[in-house]
Structure formats: C-alpha cells, structure tokens
Design a protein around this motif. Structure first.
Motif, PDB file in Angstrom:
ATOM      1  N   SER A   1       1.353   4.459 -18.504  1.00 40.92           N
ATOM      2  CA  SER A   1       0.389   4.086 -19.541  1.00 40.92           C
ATOM      3  C   SER A   1       0.099   5.238 -20.489  1.00 40.92           C
ATOM      4  O   SER A   1      -0.635   5.065 -21.459  1.00 40.92           O
ATOM      5  N   VAL A   2       0.656   6.427 -20.192  1.00 40.11           N
ATOM      6  CA  VAL A   2       0.528   7.596 -21.065  1.00 40.11           C
ATOM      7  C   VAL A   2       1.928   8.187 -21.234  1.00 40.11           C
ATOM      8  O   VAL A   2       2.819   7.939 -20.421  1.00 40.11           O
ATOM      9  N   PRO A   3       2.166   8.967 -22.279  1.00 43.61           N
ATOM     10  CA  PRO A   3       3.500   9.553 -22.460  1.00 43.61           C
ATOM     11  C   PRO A   3       3.886  10.458 -21.285  1.00 43.61           C
ATOM     12  O   PRO A   3       3.099  11.303 -20.847  1.00 43.61           O
ATOM     13  N   VAL A   4       5.092  10.267 -20.767  1.00 42.12           N
ATOM     14  CA  VAL A   4       5.622  11.098 -19.680  1.00 42.12           C
ATOM     15  C   VAL A   4       7.082  11.419 -19.986  1.00 42.12           C
ATOM     16  O   VAL A   4       7.758  10.691 -20.711  1.00 42.12           O
TER      17      VAL A   4
ATOM     18  N   SER B   1       0.828  14.118 -11.633  1.00 41.41           N
ATOM     19  CA  SER B   1       1.352  14.187 -10.263  1.00 41.41           C
ATOM     20  C   SER B   1       2.826  13.797 -10.176  1.00 41.41           C
ATOM     21  O   SER B   1       3.472  14.026  -9.157  1.00 41.41           O
ATOM     22  N   LEU B   2       3.367  13.200 -11.252  1.00 42.71           N
ATOM     23  CA  LEU B   2       4.781  12.820 -11.260  1.00 42.71           C
ATOM     24  C   LEU B   2       5.601  13.992 -11.776  1.00 42.71           C
ATOM     25  O   LEU B   2       5.770  14.169 -12.985  1.00 42.71           O
ATOM     26  N   GLU B   3       6.112  14.792 -10.882  1.00 42.74           N
ATOM     27  CA  GLU B   3       6.813  16.006 -11.280  1.00 42.74           C
ATOM     28  C   GLU B   3       8.293  15.773 -11.504  1.00 42.74           C
ATOM     29  O   GLU B   3       8.925  16.478 -12.295  1.00 42.74           O
TER      30      GLU B   3
ATOM     31  N   GLU C   1       0.846  -1.198   0.000  1.00 39.65           N
ATOM     32  CA  GLU C   1       0.000   0.000   0.000  1.00 39.65           C
ATOM     33  C   GLU C   1       0.883   1.250   0.000  1.00 39.65           C
ATOM     34  O   GLU C   1       1.982   1.270   0.534  1.00 39.65           O
ATOM     35  N   GLY C   2       0.396   2.290  -0.634  1.00 42.06           N
ATOM     36  CA  GLY C   2       1.146   3.541  -0.655  1.00 42.06           C
ATOM     37  C   GLY C   2       0.210   4.709  -0.858  1.00 42.06           C
ATOM     38  O   GLY C   2      -0.954   4.552  -1.205  1.00 42.06           O
ATOM     39  N   ASP C   3       0.733   5.888  -0.642  1.00 45.34           N
ATOM     40  CA  ASP C   3      -0.060   7.097  -0.811  1.00 45.34           C
ATOM     41  C   ASP C   3       0.107   7.635  -2.238  1.00 45.34           C
ATOM     42  O   ASP C   3       1.120   7.424  -2.892  1.00 45.34           O
ATOM     43  N   GLY C   4      -0.879   8.358  -2.677  1.00 47.26           N
ATOM     44  CA  GLY C   4      -0.784   9.005  -3.984  1.00 47.26           C
ATOM     45  C   GLY C   4      -1.216   8.103  -5.113  1.00 47.26           C
ATOM     46  O   GLY C   4      -1.539   6.935  -4.933  1.00 47.26           O
ATOM     47  N   ARG C   5      -1.202   8.681  -6.306  1.00 49.16           N
ATOM     48  CA  ARG C   5      -1.666   7.962  -7.487  1.00 49.16           C
ATOM     49  C   ARG C   5      -0.562   7.113  -8.113  1.00 49.16           C
ATOM     50  O   ARG C   5      -0.837   6.260  -8.933  1.00 49.16           O
ATOM     51  N   VAL C   6       0.692   7.388  -7.796  1.00 44.84           N
ATOM     52  CA  VAL C   6       1.813   6.637  -8.360  1.00 44.84           C
ATOM     53  C   VAL C   6       2.123   5.460  -7.436  1.00 44.84           C
ATOM     54  O   VAL C   6       2.420   5.646  -6.253  1.00 44.84           O
ATOM     55  N   ARG C   7       2.065   4.253  -7.943  1.00 42.13           N
ATOM     56  CA  ARG C   7       2.304   3.052  -7.151  1.00 42.13           C
ATOM     57  C   ARG C   7       3.786   2.691  -7.198  1.00 42.13           C
ATOM     58  O   ARG C   7       4.407   2.693  -8.265  1.00 42.13           O
ATOM     59  N   ARG C   8       4.363   2.380  -6.028  1.00 41.95           N
ATOM     60  CA  ARG C   8       5.801   2.163  -5.909  1.00 41.95           C
ATOM     61  C   ARG C   8       6.082   0.801  -5.288  1.00 41.95           C
ATOM     62  O   ARG C   8       5.324   0.314  -4.455  1.00 41.95           O
ATOM     63  N   ILE C   9       7.221   0.213  -5.709  1.00 42.51           N
ATOM     64  CA  ILE C   9       7.667  -1.044  -5.133  1.00 42.51           C
ATOM     65  C   ILE C   9       9.148  -1.207  -5.439  1.00 42.51           C
ATOM     66  O   ILE C   9       9.639  -0.732  -6.469  1.00 42.51           O
ATOM     67  N   LEU C  10       9.877  -1.884  -4.561  1.00 42.41           N
ATOM     68  CA  LEU C  10      11.303  -2.154  -4.780  1.00 42.41           C
ATOM     69  C   LEU C  10      11.451  -3.547  -5.356  1.00 42.41           C
ATOM     70  O   LEU C  10      10.944  -4.524  -4.795  1.00 42.41           O
ATOM     71  N   ALA C  11      12.177  -3.659  -6.474  1.00 36.74           N
ATOM     72  CA  ALA C  11      12.371  -4.968  -7.108  1.00 36.74           C
ATOM     73  C   ALA C  11      13.420  -4.844  -8.196  1.00 36.74           C
ATOM     74  O   ALA C  11      13.603  -3.772  -8.788  1.00 36.74           O
ATOM     75  N   GLY C  12      14.123  -5.944  -8.442  1.00 31.62           N
ATOM     76  CA  GLY C  12      15.083  -5.987  -9.542  1.00 31.62           C
ATOM     77  C   GLY C  12      16.202  -4.978  -9.432  1.00 31.62           C
ATOM     78  O   GLY C  12      16.761  -4.570 -10.455  1.00 31.62           O
TER      79      GLY C  12
END
Length: 685
Positions: free
Chosen positions: A629-632, A616-618, A590-601
């Motif tokens: 899923s969209v251009p960033v 929201s990803l500044e 679980e995390g806060d905000g719209r961007v989902r985060r995880i540590l791996a690889g």
C-alpha cells in the motif's frame, strides 16, 4: 442463389414486425463502441458514416427482404457514431491527483452514499491552487462532518479529500470512471470538516430553481410524514432519497421492492394512467363535451402534461427521463389513434432513450426497465391473440396482477442478479402484496396532494399516501426477515448477459416457430452462468494496494478485516459470498510479523500494509508477488505491485499463473486516460 432467395423470403415474411428490431441493432452499435479497447479515430467514424449511408441508400432503392439487413447495418453504424459523439461531448477536466484543501461550489444535487452519509454534488467548483482550466466541472463529496440544512443552489465551502474517479475494483468489473465521465464528475471525495454556507440559494438558472422547488416539496412531505415513511414518500414524489434510512433501504432491496423507490416506468405509468382515466371520466360526465370533443385525446394531453411536471419535479434523472419517454410514446400513440401498448411503442421509446443517452445501455436501470416492458407487452400480446377461455370479470384484474408481477420479475431477475449478485426469493409475493397498492392508493393520493398543495391542504393526500407506504415498508420488513429471503449468485462472465438478452429478444420479437431458436443461446448463457463461481479469479489486488483477496476452499480470504470496505464488499458480492469483510479476513492463514503471506495462483502472495510493514520487508525472492500500500523496492527478483505501478495497471486478477490488469481489459478510452499531473496533496489553507 437458392439460399439467398430463401433468406429474402424469410425476411419478407417478417415484414410489419421488424421495427422492434431497430433499437436492438442500434444498441449493438452502441455496445460495440463501448467494447473497444482503444478510442476510435476520425477515419473509423468516417468509414462507418459512409457504410451506413450506402446501406440505407441501397435499402431505399431496392426494397425487399434484404433491405432489412441494410437498415440493420445502418442502425448499428449510427449507434456506434452517436455513442462516440456523446462520449466526446462529455469531455471535461478530471482531477489528476489526490487533493486535500478548501473546496467551494454550488449544490446541484443531494443524495446518500453507501455509508449513509449525506452526499452533495457541486458545480462552479473552486479548488485552492488549481487554475480554472484544470478544475473539474463537478465534484461529489460525502459529508461526514457537521453541516447546516442544505438546499440546491447554495454556495458551500469545506475542506475535503478529493481524488479522480476510481476504476474497476477488479478487471472487467463495473467501471466507475466511465460512469463518472458521462455524469460530468471530475472528482469524488469526502470531508470530516464542518461545511459552511457561503451564500443562500439564489434564483440561478431554471434547473436550479426547479431543484429548489423540488427540495422544498421534499422537506414539506417529510415534515408531514416523519421517519422512513416520509423519506419513502419524498422519494416517490420528488426523487429525493436522502430521507430513507439504511435499514429500510436494505429491507426493500432484500424483498425486491426497491424498484418502488425509483421514479421509473411503474410510477410514471401509474401517474399518467390515473390522470388519463380521471380526466376522461370527468369529461365523459358532461354530455355536451363528451359528444362534441375528442375526450380520449384531451385526456392523453392532460396525462402528458402531468407526466412532464412529474419529470421536472423529480429531478429529471436518467431513470425518470426514460420513464417519461416511454409514457410519452404511449400517450402520443393515443393522439394519432395507434395502439398505446405495443412492441412498436416500446421500440420507439428505446430508440429515443438510446439516442439521447447511449451510455444508458450499460446500466441496470435501462436494461431492467425495457426487459420488463418488452416482456409484459409480448406476453399480454400472446394472451390477447390466443383463444383462451373467458374468465369472470372479478378474476381478470387479479390474474392480470399475478401475471404482470411474475413476468416482470422473471424478466428483470437475471439482470438484477448479474448487476447486484442477489436474488430475492420471496420477491413475487412481496410485489403482489405491494404493487397494487401503489396504483390504487399511493399514486392517486400523491396526485391529490399535488392538487391540494396550492390551497395548503396537501397533508390530506400525504396522510393517505402514508397508509399505503407504511404497508409496503411493513411487507418489506417482514419478507426480508424470513429465512433465505435473499440468495447470492456469482457475477457472470461479461458475455453471458448480452447472449441471454439476445436469445430472449429473439423469442419475443421473431414471428413464427423459429422464435423458439432463441431458447438455445438463452440456455447456453444460463448454464455458463452456473459455472461462473468456478471461474472467479484466484487472486484479486486492489488498485491502491491496500487489500488482497485470495480464493480458498471456504471462500475468498481477505488480507485485512477493516479498511477498503467498498472494494471488499464488491469482491465478495461478485463471488456470490454473503460473508462480511471481518469473516472473510478470518479465512486468511495466521502468520507472524507485519507482512501477511498466503500461497495462491502459483505464487506466494505477500501483502505489505503500511510504512512499518514496508520497512520490515528487507528482501524477497523470485516466485513471490509483493503487494504494498506504500512504495517499496525490495531486492531479490520478486514481482512488486505498489501504488506507483498500480496507478498504471489498475486492479489486478491472477488465475492459473496468468495476470490480467484492469488497464488491459478497459483499454485506452477517453474516460480512463491519465489526467496528467503528478500525485500531490495540498494542505488545507
């Protein structure tokens, strides 16, 4: 010289038993073509043709043990060239962008999608604003909106979302683009809009007329036998599975009885065998005919004609064509006074199928069909030649059914598990309780229904079919409901199944004690498969950027509980994980905000889903991997995988800090080259 002479002597000792190796060598050439990372050019083909001709010529001039190796090289070269020729011959326009708008075309095939929606394949396609030279030859559309009763030959119109056939959902996975290339599909999609009939089914070409007859027969079968029983009967008789419900299909798969749905070697063999036996018995009852005419050969011709009619009525798909070739080879062997069931006959059938459709080598249908047939012929050949005690007459058919079911299940089990990642633990008893009924009741009743159809009494045979099919569905439902009925296995590394197959082929085809050497590569492949779960990628990224999967201690965690369901399902199946997408998404921290985060690889993975999350990803930082899923284009030096980049790379796997893309694995082949054109969406007109 001693070693060379020894090899020559060993090969001479195999004389008379080497022909079954011909399709193996031919198939190795086909497999080599498909394993390449780049498309071969004219110089490569010319060199292989010359090599094959030289080896074949040398083998003809100098017969002996070494000649077998010359023929092997020539067959491999021929397999490679025929596969390339077939791929070039299937060249056709492929949609190079996302399209939404009017679609018009003629229905040439109907089936059901994974979501249980009616799915139609169209040719004579017309797309708004797309010039004729850029239109796909065929498109396949899932109909989620209202639609009238459809039939092959009808011209229909709807507004649909279309896109190019998708690539592997993970690097090294099943390549649908390659599959679609050989099917002639230039676009796939769906519609939620109503579907309109532009014109009724016309006479058209012969194939369409047969398809119309086929669907009329299917509709009649389902009118007499409603529900899943009727859908099952239609699938067995005409190859039309659109009447089968999802629950019935799942039960058949979980009980290892789904092979009874496909018109394959079992159905074609039972049909041909029943007609052969019935005609031969009928002629034998007429003494003047039995004494003066070759009754056995007449019965073989009648069975061959019945099999040809069955092939046409069933739609002539790849599996049915393969079954017809195998039955035809066996019946032609009867006509020339040869043994109908031998490894030579199986090898001849495999050569014909591979020459006509070399791409079939990569499919589970070909692999399972010939694995079962080869194993059955080899095992029953060993039993025939062995000095075993005689059994009572009543025990022979019982033991034959048990042995054939066990051998076929053992031969096809690894292939099915490698392709579908499941094992039916109670498949043997389910088949023992169902397969005999196919031969004793279902297929004879289908022949009876076909014979009575011109007189309007086909319902008599169909109701008899229904009795057997209800029993089979009941067995499937009961077995699939047992605890532990279905097991899950991880997808093996790509080399495991070929090595396993070559080892078992050596065991079955080589003569003498040296055949036991085939057990070593087979055992190695199975051991490596057991470790496959530990070698699954730590991070998987969908080629749309809409889903990320990260391996955790409790299984793969997915970044979304809904959406991209097909991709999620394939990832979990390949992991040998039976969890649903929603359960797998609950593993993501679980995390806060719209961007989902995880540590791996070795990285921090950020999944950005949707435009609001992208806004929201500044910023980001080195060491982070952003999947969107969209251009960033966030500043900060992170690694970004968004749709524009993923269109170039395809799906992505990250393990131990090493990134592998589907493009790297698939290479530059005919079926995955960019079709051209920038991405665009056309509004419905």
């Amino acid at each position: 010289m001693g070693i060379l002479a020894r090899i020559d002597a060993v090969l001479l000792g195999q004389r008379g038993h080497l022909f079954p190796w011909a399709p193996v060598c031919f198939g190795l050439g086909i497999a080599t073509y498909f394993a390449l990372r780049s498309e071969p050019g004219l110089p490569e083909y010319a060199g292989l043709v010359a090599l094959g001709a030289v080896c074949a010529g040398a083998s003809l001039r100098r017969p002996g043990g070494w000649a077998a190796l010359g023929w092997a090289v020539a067959l491999m070269a021929a397999g490679f060239c025929i596969a390339g020729l077939r791929a070039q011959a299937k060249t056709a326009p492929v949609l190079g962008w996302r399209y939404y708008g009017p679609v018009e075309g003629r229905v040439v095939a109907m089936d059901r999608s994974a979501s249980d929606a009616l799915r139609v394949t169209l040719d004579r396609v017309v797309l708004a604003g797309v010039p004729p030279e850029a239109r796909p030859g065929r498109v396949r559309i899932s109909l989620h909106g209202s639609a009238p009763a459809l039939a092959p030959g009808q011209m229909i119109m709807t507004s649909a979302h279309l896109s190019p056939p998708g690539g592997p959902v993970e690097p090294g996975g099943f390549d649908f683009r390659r599959h679609a290339w050989f099917m002639g599909l230039g676009a796939v999609g769906y519609t939620r809009s109503p579907t309109l009939t532009v014109s009724p089914a016309g006479a058209g070409r012969a194939g369409v007329r047969v398809a119309v007859l086929r669907m009329a027969a299917s509709n009649r079968v389902r009118a007499v036998l409603p529900g899943d029983v009727g859908g099952f009967a239609a699938a067995v008789t005409t190859g039309d599975r659109s009447g089968m419900g999802r629950d019935a299909l799942d039960a058949l798969r979980a009980s290892n009885l789904a092979h009874l749905l496909a018109i394959s070697g079992l159905h074609m063999g039972l049909l041909a065998g029943f007609v052969f036996g019935a005609v031969r018995m009928a002629l034998a009852l007429v003494p003047p005919v039995a004494l003066r005419w070759p009754v056995r050969k007449i019965a073989a011709v009648a069975a061959l004609l019945a099999a040809a009619v069955y092939l046409a009525l069933s739609g002539g798909n790849v599996a049915t064509e393969r079954a017809f070739v195998m039955a035809a080879v066996a019946l032609c062997a009867v006509l020339v006074d040869r043994r109908a069931f031998s490894l030579r006959a199986v090898a001849m059938a495999a050569l014909i199928v591979l020459a006509l459709r070399p791409e079939a080598l990569l499919g589970p249908g070909f692999q399972m069909s010939f694995a079962a047939t080869t194993a059955l012929v080899a095992v029953f050949g060993w039993i025939r030649d062995a000095d075993l005690p005689a059994l009572p007459a009543w025990a022979r058919p019982v033991l034959g059914v048990v042995i054939s079911s066990a051998v076929a299940g053992a031969a096809t089990g690894p292939v099915g598990a490698a392709h579908f990642n499941t094992l039916a633990h109670y498949g043997l008893p389910a088949n023992l309780a169902s397969v005999p009924l196919m031969g004793v009741l279902v297929i004879p009743a289908a022949v009876l229904a076909a014979c009575l159809a011109p007189f309007g009494f086909e319902a008599v045979g169909l109701h008899l079919m229904g009795i057997g099919l209800r029993w089979i569905l009941g067995v499937a439902t009961f077995v699939s409901g047992l605890d532990g009925a279905q097991g899950r296995v991880a997808a093996p590394p790509g080399w495991v199944l070929p090595v396993l197959a070559l080892g078992l082929l050596w065991l079955m085809l080589w003569q003498g004690r040296a055949r036991c050497a085939g057990l070593a590569p087979a055992a190695l492949a199975l051991v490596a498969w057991g470790w496959a779960g530990a070698d699954r990628p730590e991070v998987l990224v969908a080629d749309t950027g809409a889903l990320v999967g990260v391996m955790t201690e409790t299984g793969r965690a997915l970044s979304k509980p809904r959406g991209s369901g097909f991709i999620a399902g394939v990832w979990l199946e390949n992991d040998g994980d039976g969890a649903t997408q929603e359960r797998a998404a609950a593993r993501w921290p679980e995390g806060d905000g719209r961007v989902r985060r995880i540590l791996a690889g070795g990285h921090e993975i950020l999944h950005v889903s949707g435009k609001r999350a992208a806004r929201s990803l500044e910023t980001c930082r080195p060491g982070q991997v952003v999947v969107a899923s969209v251009p960033v284009d966030p500043p900060g030096g992170c690694i970004v995988y968004d749709p524009p980049r993923l269109r170039q790379t395809g799906s992505i796997a990250i393990s131990g800090g090493v990134t592998v893309t589907a493009r790297q694995v698939s290479g530059d082949r005919l079926w995955n080259r960019p079709a051209g054109g920038r991405a665009r969406v056309m509004a419905a007109q």
